[in-house]
Write an enzyme that holds these catalytic residues in place. Structure first.
Site, short mmCIF file in Angstrom:
data_model
loop_
_atom_site.label_atom_id
_atom_site.label_comp_id
_atom_site.label_asym_id
_atom_site.label_seq_id
_atom_site.Cartn_x
_atom_site.Cartn_y
_atom_site.Cartn_z
N HIS A 96 6.47 -39.89 -36.36
CA HIS A 96 5.67 -41.07 -36.02
C HIS A 96 4.20 -40.65 -35.89
O HIS A 96 3.91 -39.55 -35.42
CB HIS A 96 6.16 -41.68 -34.70
CG HIS A 96 5.56 -43.02 -34.41
ND1 HIS A 96 4.31 -43.16 -33.86
CD2 HIS A 96 6.02 -44.27 -34.62
CE1 HIS A 96 4.03 -44.45 -33.74
NE2 HIS A 96 5.06 -45.15 -34.19
N GLY A 123 -0.19 -50.96 -33.36
CA GLY A 123 -0.63 -51.36 -32.03
C GLY A 123 -2.01 -52.01 -32.01
O GLY A 123 -2.60 -52.19 -30.94
N LYS A 131 8.83 -46.77 -27.74
CA LYS A 131 7.82 -45.79 -27.31
C LYS A 131 8.10 -45.33 -25.87
O LYS A 131 9.24 -45.29 -25.45
CB LYS A 131 6.42 -46.37 -27.44
CG LYS A 131 6.16 -46.99 -28.81
CD LYS A 131 4.72 -47.26 -29.07
CE LYS A 131 4.58 -48.01 -30.39
NZ LYS A 131 3.28 -47.85 -31.00
N ASN A 148 10.90 -49.66 -31.96
CA ASN A 148 10.47 -48.41 -31.32
C ASN A 148 9.89 -48.76 -29.95
O ASN A 148 8.81 -49.33 -29.86
CB ASN A 148 9.41 -47.75 -32.22
CG ASN A 148 8.75 -46.55 -31.55
OD1 ASN A 148 9.27 -46.01 -30.57
ND2 ASN A 148 7.61 -46.14 -32.09
C1 PEP Z 1 5.27 -48.38 -34.09
O1 PEP Z 1 5.25 -47.97 -32.95
O2 PEP Z 1 5.90 -47.76 -34.96
C2 PEP Z 1 4.55 -49.61 -34.41
C3 PEP Z 1 4.53 -50.01 -35.65
O3 PEP Z 1 3.91 -50.26 -33.37
P1 PEP Z 1 3.35 -51.77 -33.38
O4 PEP Z 1 4.42 -52.65 -34.00
O5 PEP Z 1 3.08 -52.10 -31.97
O6 PEP Z 1 2.12 -51.76 -34.24
#
Ligand code: PEP
Length: 252
Positions: free
Chosen positions: A96, A174, A11, A9
């Protein structure tokens, strides 16, 4: 058996040229990854370019969101799942936690988007997951159960064969704080158990449940060693081709 899915993802990162460059850099690094499905989810503005440049590769392309309906109309700012399908997307991330927290996504819109995506021929990756306070209050399972029940309400058995669930504890997204493999397994096992109760053992046994939340090259193997973890939804560590490729090629 369930073929694992490793999805990245991206983002709201990368201008379209950078997205294409990352996708092209990833292509040879995962070309031999037959053990899993590889999916990347760039921003809307990069989707078509990335789809075109990945044609013929084993990397599939997802959108990060979609509208609740396919019918064209006066829905300013929305993108219909059928439009995503039209440009060559195969998957769409729905619900999400960032959309739930900051953009008013509800279990009801998740349900409508999931149905619209299925009608358009996309594979929905439906996200669920509890907040830290909910886990600390012992409510994690209840929250996830509620999100799931509403999110997939009214889906047929055929629909259920096509969806992917992503369990993403919000406190792990994150933050660098990954759920332990045991915590992930516990919730994944619970989700599969709910599926068995509502849709039967066959559906439950076939549905892919991805884990998301600070997945990195150094923790993917232990997460994937859990029996009910069928892949990962990766945020930060998917932004660089090298690190995402390491995750895709876990154990190899
Ligand atoms: C996500 O954006 O779905 C996610 C799990 O982010 P990260 O891997 O950075 O925690």
């Amino acid at each position: 058996m369930r073929k694992p899915v490793i999805a990245g993802n991206w983002k709201m990162y990368k201008l379209h040229a950078e997205a294409v460059n990352t996708a092209l850099a990833l292509k040879p690094l995962v070309a031999n990854a037959n053990h899993c499905e590889v999916v990347i989810a760039p921003v809307f503005t990069a989707l078509k370019m990335v789809v075109d440049r990945l044609e013929g590769s084993n990397i599939k392309v997802a959108a990060q969101n979609c509208a609740t309906e396919n019918e064209f109309g006066a829905h300013t700012g929305e993108v219909a799942p059928s439009m995503l399908k039209d440009i060559g997307c195969s998957h769409v991330i729905i619900g999400h936690s960032e959309r739930r927290q900051f953009y008013g996504e509800t279990d009801e819109t998740v349900n409508r988007k999931t149905k619209a995506a299925l009608i358009a021929g996309l594979t929905p990756i439906v996200c669920v997951g509890e907040m830290l306070a909910e886990r600390e209050a012992g409510q994690a399972e209840n929250i996830v159960k509620g999100q799931l029940a509403s999110g997939i309400e009214g889906l047929t058995v055929a629909d259920m064969r096509r969806i992917i669930i992503a369990y993403e504890p919000v406190w792990a997204i994150g933050t660098g704080k990954t759920a332990t493999p045991e915590q992930a397994q516990e919730m994944h096992g619970y989700i599969r158990q709910i599926m068995a109760e509502t849709h039967g053992e066959l559906i439950a046994g076939g549905i892919r449940i991805l884990y998301g939340g600070s997945v990195k090259p150094d923790n993917i193997e232990s997460l994937m060693s859990q029996p009910d973890v069928d892949g990962a939804l990766v945020g930060g560590a998917s932004l660089e081709a090298d690190s995402f490729a390491k995750i895709v090629n876990y154990g190899r």
